[in-house]
Design an enzyme around this catalytic site. Structure first.
Site, PDB file in Angstrom:
ATOM      1  N   HIS A 113     -10.182  58.145-137.647  1.00  0.00           N
ATOM      2  CA  HIS A 113      -9.931  57.463-136.363  1.00  0.00           C
ATOM      3  C   HIS A 113      -9.195  56.136-136.572  1.00  0.00           C
ATOM      4  O   HIS A 113      -8.399  55.724-135.733  1.00  0.00           O
ATOM      5  CB  HIS A 113     -11.247  57.183-135.638  1.00  0.00           C
ATOM      6  CG  HIS A 113     -11.778  58.357-134.861  1.00  0.00           C
ATOM      7  ND1 HIS A 113     -11.074  58.947-133.843  1.00  0.00           N
ATOM      8  CD2 HIS A 113     -12.942  59.034-134.948  1.00  0.00           C
ATOM      9  CE1 HIS A 113     -11.796  59.948-133.337  1.00  0.00           C
ATOM     10  NE2 HIS A 113     -12.923  60.030-133.997  1.00  0.00           N
ATOM     11  N   HIS A 156     -14.448  61.642-141.154  1.00  0.00           N
ATOM     12  CA  HIS A 156     -14.051  61.823-139.754  1.00  0.00           C
ATOM     13  C   HIS A 156     -13.794  60.466-139.086  1.00  0.00           C
ATOM     14  O   HIS A 156     -12.763  60.274-138.426  1.00  0.00           O
ATOM     15  CB  HIS A 156     -15.150  62.607-139.023  1.00  0.00           C
ATOM     16  CG  HIS A 156     -14.916  62.785-137.555  1.00  0.00           C
ATOM     17  ND1 HIS A 156     -14.714  64.020-136.972  1.00  0.00           N
ATOM     18  CD2 HIS A 156     -14.853  61.887-136.534  1.00  0.00           C
ATOM     19  CE1 HIS A 156     -14.522  63.863-135.663  1.00  0.00           C
ATOM     20  NE2 HIS A 156     -14.615  62.588-135.370  1.00  0.00           N
ATOM     21  N   GLU A 157     -14.736  59.520-139.272  1.00  0.00           N
ATOM     22  CA  GLU A 157     -14.589  58.203-138.619  1.00  0.00           C
ATOM     23  C   GLU A 157     -13.431  57.417-139.224  1.00  0.00           C
ATOM     24  O   GLU A 157     -12.708  56.734-138.518  1.00  0.00           O
ATOM     25  CB  GLU A 157     -15.887  57.393-138.720  1.00  0.00           C
ATOM     26  CG  GLU A 157     -17.118  58.032-138.095  1.00  0.00           C
ATOM     27  CD  GLU A 157     -16.894  58.586-136.700  1.00  0.00           C
ATOM     28  OE1 GLU A 157     -16.037  58.070-135.952  1.00  0.00           O
ATOM     29  OE2 GLU A 157     -17.567  59.580-136.366  1.00  0.00           O
ATOM     30  N   CYS A 200     -16.068  65.660-131.570  1.00  0.00           N
ATOM     31  CA  CYS A 200     -15.710  64.242-131.466  1.00  0.00           C
ATOM     32  C   CYS A 200     -15.984  63.777-130.046  1.00  0.00           C
ATOM     33  O   CYS A 200     -15.650  64.481-129.089  1.00  0.00           O
ATOM     34  CB  CYS A 200     -14.229  64.082-131.800  1.00  0.00           C
ATOM     35  SG  CYS A 200     -13.658  62.385-131.706  1.00  0.00           S
TER      36      CYS A 200
HETATM   37 NI    NI Z   1     -14.459  61.398-133.599  1.00  0.00          NI
END
Ligand code: NI
Length: 182
Positions: free
Chosen positions: A148, A144-145, A102
């Site tokens: 966030h 993954h995004e 990341c």
């Molecule tokens: Ni990331």
């Protein structure tokens, strides 16, 4: 828009739930500027994906994309995409465990289990719906995004702490194949 920098782990913005884009924001210069900045930062940082909170903007926006690798041509390209207010669901329960990194976590890498096949949707800058069914790396970067936007970092999902390591060491030991961070 002012010059943005990547927000690093420890900044409380990365632990907040990001705000939804409101109906009236679609098509505005502000949202177009955010899109431009996100793509510019993704390219400048040589990342696979990037979420708005990572540049200090707590809004539900993310970008990702990847050209076909010149050597590893068996890995399919991922279309460069921006999604506002994204969501996803798994198409099957099948998961796979792979190394992730990341841009907000430096060169630390760790193995994370993700759904292999998902359906996602979100909106482009003008509010047009984008909907896709994707697999593997494309599915992984989206998950993954998306995390966030919920204040979740991939480290939270590393279950095998023995897999944690710095990029260069893992490359040296043969554990890791070179891959862009997200
Ligand atoms: Ni990331």
């Amino acid at each position: 828009m002012k010059q943005n920098e990547i927000v690093l782990l420890g900044n409380p913005l990365l632990r907040q739930k990001a705000e939804a884009i409101r109906e009236e924001e679609f098509g505005t210069q502000e949202l177009k500027a955010l899109e431009k900045t996100l793509f510019e930062m993704l390219e400048a940082e040589n990342g696979l994906g990037l979420a708005a909170p990572q540049i200090g903007i707590s809004k539900r926006a993310l970008v990702f994309g990847m050209d076909k690798h010149p050597v590893h041509t068996q890995i399919p390209a991922i279309p460069f995409t921006i999604l506002f207010n994204p969501s996803y669901e798994p198409i099957s329960e099948e998961c796979a465990e792979e190394y992730e990194g990341c841009l907000s976590v430096g060169t630390l890498r760790g193995k994370v289990s993700r759904y292999r096949h998902i359906r996602y949707r979100g909106y482009d800058v003008n509010g047009q719906l984008i909907e896709r069914e994707v697999s593997d790396l494309h599915a992984r970067v989206l998950q993954h995004e998306y995390d966030h936007l919920e204040g979740v970092i991939f480290l939270d999902k590393v279950t095998d702490m023995n897999s944690l390591g710095f990029h260069d060491e893992l490359l040296r030991s043969g554990e890791l194949k070179a891959r862009k961070p997200a």
